[in-house]
Design a protein around this motif. Sequence first.
Motif, short mmCIF file in Angstrom:
data_model
loop_
_atom_site.label_atom_id
_atom_site.label_comp_id
_atom_site.label_asym_id
_atom_site.label_seq_id
_atom_site.Cartn_x
_atom_site.Cartn_y
_atom_site.Cartn_z
N LYS A 1 0.85 -1.18 0.00
CA LYS A 1 0.00 0.00 0.00
C LYS A 1 0.89 1.23 0.00
N VAL A 2 0.53 2.23 -0.83
CA VAL A 2 1.29 3.47 -0.92
C VAL A 2 0.32 4.64 -0.76
N VAL A 3 0.66 5.61 0.08
CA VAL A 3 -0.15 6.81 0.27
C VAL A 3 0.73 8.03 0.05
N ALA A 4 0.10 9.16 -0.21
CA ALA A 4 0.83 10.41 -0.44
C ALA A 4 0.14 11.54 0.32
N SER A 5 0.94 12.52 0.73
CA SER A 5 0.38 13.65 1.48
C SER A 5 -0.37 14.60 0.56
N THR A 6 0.13 14.78 -0.68
CA THR A 6 -0.50 15.65 -1.67
C THR A 6 -0.28 15.04 -3.05
N VAL A 7 -0.77 15.72 -4.07
CA VAL A 7 -0.50 15.29 -5.44
C VAL A 7 0.99 15.43 -5.71
N PRO A 8 1.56 14.64 -6.62
CA PRO A 8 3.02 14.64 -6.83
C PRO A 8 3.57 15.92 -7.43
N THR A 9 2.72 16.76 -8.01
CA THR A 9 3.21 18.01 -8.59
C THR A 9 3.47 19.07 -7.53
N SER A 10 3.07 18.81 -6.29
CA SER A 10 3.31 19.76 -5.20
C SER A 10 4.70 19.55 -4.62
N SER A 11 5.36 20.64 -4.25
CA SER A 11 6.68 20.55 -3.64
C SER A 11 6.62 19.98 -2.23
N GLN A 12 5.41 19.90 -1.65
CA GLN A 12 5.24 19.38 -0.30
C GLN A 12 4.89 17.90 -0.28
N CYS A 13 4.95 17.25 -1.43
CA CYS A 13 4.52 15.86 -1.52
C CYS A 13 5.48 14.93 -0.79
N ILE A 14 4.94 14.11 0.10
CA ILE A 14 5.68 13.05 0.80
C ILE A 14 4.91 11.75 0.58
#
Length: 401
Positions: free
Chosen positions: A159-172
């Motif tokens: 399972k993989v989750v992300a904090s934001t969309v990948p185009t955001s500089s804040q993505c983790i």
Amino acid sequence: MAGKICMNATMKECGSNIDMGCIRWSEQLPEEIMHLFLERLCISDYLHCRQVCRSWRNAVRRAIASKCCRPATELPWLVPDDIYAFNLSDKKIVKGKPKSLLYQMKISQRCVGSIEGWLIVVKKVYGEHNNISFLNPVSRARVMLPPTSRWLTDFSYRKVVASTVPTSSQCIVACISCEEKLAFCRPSDKSWTKIDSWTSFSDLEIVERKLYAITNNKLMMMFDIIIEDADASGNGSSGLRYRAERQVSLYPKPCCITVSEIMLRVECYLVKDSTSKELFIIVVKCSSASNCSNFERSETIQRVQMFKVELVNNGVRWEEVVDLSARILFLSKTRNAFIYNVDSSSDITALQRNCICIAHDDRLCSNLEVLSLTDKSIKPYDTSPLKAYISGSFWFTPNPW
């Protein structure tokens, strides 16, 4: 037959004129008017519009690139495997075609998560590390993630989750491997950062820079993800590190077990509300039953409780949620998500507001059940067109960016 041949001949003779007429019509139409059309369409219709002609495809592409109009809200797709999806709105199968995402996934890719219209896909390259990336099936954009390390063996992402969309500089991005261990990274990093822990994990979620994870022995662990700048690291490049913040037992709350529930199996899910940035934990209690005629074992949901997680001092406060208002919550083993503003008056909307839709695996068969928080009923959802196991499925909410 004669009429069909005549029509084909006419289309062949006048095809170029028809296409030029389409181009002239769409080019003369102001962009604002075209956006009014697109705002009334869902992503499935976006894909159909792209296939009409070149000018319509360009109009959809410009609307996506400018982000000036968003598509209509629709229920997510349930993706049980890498070949097709199941549209909950109209209960139809969404099949992949040659050169499309789903067709390519049938050959060499599989999905391990999604966020706001971006699929997270793993592509196996023989003799090399796994290739994992974000992929937008509408805009065809792709954002690569760091390659796997030795502790992440072939196809080990569960399972993989992300904090934001990948185009955001804040993505983790964070993942649970098949070995039930945790790791996290940013798309710009060179490698994943492994979290050293004595226990194994069943679910996780990221809220801003905090990673929350549920252990198999029903503990909730919290990790603070720290962005280390180039000066602090001393090697001329920025990186990530983590600090174990706290550990909280889920007993007695929210996993309170009564005497009558001792024999029930308990599953815990984490889900965040992307709009309010709130974190919730959902406790699902299932009972098992055996069928002596075919030796199959099935499970049914007996009780579902939902709690909002609030950090207070050195502990956690659990606030039980009994109403979702206009939201619908979707749960599965690989994707949990809220959907807002679904038009419950629509004839094709199969799910009403204020409910929880759960895709759960009961080992030898699959089930999709809907809990209504309005009348407290639990009913099975009709998935008869879906002739495949729901096990390992995830929810994909189509979005062009």
